[in-house]
Design an enzyme around this catalytic site. Structure first.
Site, PDB file in Angstrom:
ATOM      1  N   ASP A   1     -15.253 -53.926  25.896  1.00 36.45           N
ATOM      2  CA  ASP A   1     -16.156 -53.353  26.887  1.00 36.45           C
ATOM      3  C   ASP A   1     -17.615 -53.345  26.450  1.00 36.45           C
ATOM      4  O   ASP A   1     -18.418 -52.586  26.983  1.00 36.45           O
ATOM      5  CB  ASP A   1     -15.714 -51.931  27.231  1.00 36.45           C
ATOM      6  N   GLU A   2     -17.957 -54.176  25.501  1.00 37.39           N
ATOM      7  CA  GLU A   2     -19.291 -54.072  24.929  1.00 37.39           C
ATOM      8  C   GLU A   2     -19.762 -55.440  24.426  1.00 37.39           C
ATOM      9  O   GLU A   2     -18.999 -56.150  23.773  1.00 37.39           O
ATOM     10  CB  GLU A   2     -19.174 -53.113  23.747  1.00 37.39           C
TER      11      GLU A   2
HETATM   12 MG   LIG Z   1     -17.971 -48.321  26.330  1.00 32.65          MG
END
Ligand SMILES: [Mg+2]
Length: 386
Positions: free
Chosen positions: A106-107
């Protein structure tokens, strides 16, 4: 001058679950191990912002989370689903940035220095990315734009969730100075406590400490601290940088003594790790096994193999071997974990040194993976081998 964008999805796992189920929107959602009415023994993987107001955060024991908010919605981790959403978002980054470094599902860091020499251009790109994540995935992300990775990451963190923070060179010190030292890279609990003992709580205070003093107290990390306090970081955005390791672990509901149950759990964990490894077209040279006994004594042992492996059964063979050596006395087991590291790309050529029998097994593995991709990770399961 470099222009780096850091994009960090907000409460990623929990947000995906809330997106997919309107009934749990605006409710505290905890993704992680089964809380089992407060006696569950795993940990929290992600907490929605509603859950965070109860003091719940990731990596916290699930039993603590349950105590803080028993009426929260507790959900199991659906890695496969989160991977699928992640691939879509990462693909979007590649449309705008020549160099993308995925840090986790998620990054990611995006280096747009080559295409956008001005921050205004990077801001436009970042706005577009945020809007597309919202319209195409119905999720929010926080974005930071800065001259390096350290500052871009701190900027995305600054105004979460749904944040958008730009830190141009001329405002670096103004941005950093009031922040607590714990916001800096490399300042964990231990360092934070030691700095507090020196009367250093903010970056401004840290900046007043001479470099020599920091180095004599913290060794080479002291030098990094000195740099970070000034917003200095020249680490490159590395495209295609892969995770350094892949692992899965399992906490037994009750301390486990049955050798067959333990062996089967090692097999299922090996299969999960193998699936993730093959899914990313990687191989591993080191297999790690983690064992926690009932009294929380934890042992971790690694075995490095001659030829890189990707088959679940090879991972299993190494893992179960280590387990046998670590638990000769058959003590009750609380947790086991299987991991792989020293990852490499799986080249097409490596099949050649496999025997025909191996090729068949490799084929079987790929077929199982295909079924999992289409019908979900729980659609098929290897039978026990004892
Ligand atoms: Mg995050």
């Amino acid at each position: 001058m470099r222009v780096i964008i850091h994009v960090d999805m907000d409460a990623f796992y929990a947000s995906i679950e809330q997106r997919d189920n309107p009934v749990i929107r605006n409710r505290p959602v905890v993704v992680g191990a089964d809380p089992a009415g407060g006696s569950g023994r795993g940990v929290v993987s992600a907490a929605s912002y509603e859950a965070r107001t109860f003091g719940i955060h990731s990596a916290m024991p699930i039993s603590t989370a349950y105590k803080r908010c028993p009426h929260a919605v507790f959900l199991p981790v659906d890695t496969e689903k989160y991977c699928r959403v992640s691939s879509g978002i990462m693909a979007l980054f590649h449309e705008y940035a020549p160099v993308v470094e995925a840090v986790s599902l998620d990054e990611a860091f995006l280096d747009v220095s080559g295409v956008q020499r001005l921050f205004s251009g990077a801001e436009r790109i970042a706005r577009t990315i945020k809007e597309r994540i919202l319209s195409e995935h119905r999720l929010t992300a926080s974005v930071g734009i800065a001259p390096n990775k350290l500052l871009a990451k701190m900027a995305s963190e600054f105004d979460k969730p749904d944040g958008f923070t730009v830190v141009p060179q001329e405002r670096v010190q103004q941005f950093l100075d009031p922040l607590p030292v714990s916001a800096l890279w490399g300042v964990g609990k231990k360092t934070d406590v030691r700095l507090a003992a020196m009367g250093v709580r903010t970056v401004r205070q840290l900046r007043a400490v001479p470099q020599q003093d920091l180095e004599s107290i913290f060794g080479k990390n002291g030098g990094s601290l000195w740099n970070y306090a000034r917003g200095l970081d020249d680490s490159p955005v590395e495209a295609g940088r892969q995770a350094k390791s892949i692992s899965n672990e399992h906490t037994f509901a009750r301390d486990e003594t049955c050798p067959e149950v333990i062996a089967d759990t090692i097999l299922q964990l090996s299969e999960k790790v193998g699936f993730r490894l093959r899914n990313r077209r990687l191989t591993a040279k080191t297999i790690t096994f983690k064992l926690r006994f009932e009294d929380f004594q934890t042992l971790v042992r690694a075995k490095t193999v001659d030829h890189p492996v990707s088959l679940s059964e090879d991972i299993y063979a190494a893992a179960v071997g280590i387990y046998g050596e670590l638990n000769r006395e058959r003590r009750p087991v609380r947790l086991i974990g299987v991991g792989v590291s020293h990852l490499g790309e799986s080249g097409g050529g490596q099949m050649s040194f496999f025997s025909e029998e191996r090729e068949t097994r490799e084929q079987l593995s790929l077929t199982i993976d295909e079924i999992k991709k289409r019908f979900g990770e729980n659609a098929i399961r290897r039978g026990p081998r004892y």
